[in-house]
Write a protein that holds these residues in place. Sequence first.
Motif, PDB file in Angstrom:
ATOM      1  N   ALA A 147       6.094 -21.001 -29.960  1.00 32.06           N
ATOM      2  CA  ALA A 147       4.718 -21.507 -29.989  1.00 32.06           C
ATOM      3  C   ALA A 147       3.885 -21.040 -28.805  1.00 32.06           C
ATOM      4  CB  ALA A 147       4.737 -23.034 -30.029  1.00 32.06           C
ATOM      5  N   ASN A 148       4.356 -19.997 -28.093  1.00 24.03           N
ATOM      6  CA  ASN A 148       3.657 -19.551 -26.890  1.00 24.03           C
ATOM      7  C   ASN A 148       3.250 -18.087 -26.988  1.00 24.03           C
ATOM      8  OD1 ASN A 148       4.329 -22.033 -25.288  1.00 24.03           O
ATOM      9  ND2 ASN A 148       6.392 -21.277 -25.694  1.00 24.03           N
ATOM     10  N   GLU A 149       2.044 -17.769 -26.561  1.00 23.95           N
ATOM     11  CA  GLU A 149       1.662 -16.370 -26.411  1.00 23.95           C
ATOM     12  C   GLU A 149       2.312 -15.853 -25.134  1.00 23.95           C
ATOM     13  OE1 GLU A 149      -2.447 -14.671 -27.118  1.00 23.95           O
ATOM     14  OE2 GLU A 149      -2.322 -14.513 -24.930  1.00 23.95           O
ATOM     15  N   VAL A 150       2.985 -14.727 -25.221  1.00 19.49           N
ATOM     16  CA  VAL A 150       3.659 -14.148 -24.057  1.00 19.49           C
ATOM     17  C   VAL A 150       3.390 -12.656 -23.993  1.00 19.49           C
ATOM     18  CG1 VAL A 150       5.510 -15.868 -24.020  1.00 19.49           C
ATOM     19  CG2 VAL A 150       5.810 -13.760 -25.313  1.00 19.49           C
ATOM     20  N   GLN A 151       3.551 -12.097 -22.798  1.00 24.25           N
ATOM     21  CA  GLN A 151       3.462 -10.648 -22.624  1.00 24.25           C
ATOM     22  C   GLN A 151       4.824 -10.116 -22.214  1.00 24.25           C
ATOM     23  OE1 GLN A 151       0.242  -9.777 -19.849  1.00 24.25           O
ATOM     24  NE2 GLN A 151      -0.991  -9.148 -21.601  1.00 24.25           N
ATOM     25  N   LEU A 152       5.151  -8.940 -22.752  1.00 23.83           N
ATOM     26  CA  LEU A 152       6.384  -8.262 -22.406  1.00 23.83           C
ATOM     27  C   LEU A 152       6.079  -6.828 -22.035  1.00 23.83           C
ATOM     28  CD1 LEU A 152       7.252 -10.198 -25.132  1.00 23.83           C
ATOM     29  CD2 LEU A 152       9.394  -9.609 -24.024  1.00 23.83           C
TER      30      LEU A 152
END
Length: 159
Positions: A147-152
């Motif tokens: 449920a989280n926007e993340v960057q990789l």
Amino acid sequence: MATLSVTHTESITLNGQEFGGTNTFTIGSIENIYKRIVTCPANVDTTIFRSGVTVDVTDSSMDVQNVKYIRVTNLDGSNSVNLNLQIDVTESGSGASAVNETATILLAAGESFVMGTSHDSVAVYDTDGSVQTTLHDLESILIDPSANEVQLEVIAAST
């Protein structure tokens, strides 16, 4: 062509004694680098890397037999993600790869996942705890961010 140099360093002192270490290795004849920061929207499974038996410029894939190094780093400060290794067990030798199995690894905030070649590099077995020696191709890496926007950050190198 170029040489990729990779250095892994751990640093820890416990009770006055150093237990860390540094290891460096190189990979020669690198001709292609794939590097990008990928934003994975909340609740959306996102393919961040693809390799296959044919190179498809439209999806930025790399030739599975030429990939020599892959690193995925979770740049988020607090959220983990599920990193899914999508595995092609059929390895048809021509045409597009197909996903037949998957292995999932938890990648916590700030952590990195590193692997070498994507060709004949991974296998899963769900019947018992038998060691698998017949390895298959990595078709892609898919991120489930929950449920989280993340960057990789993704980097891959191939010859």
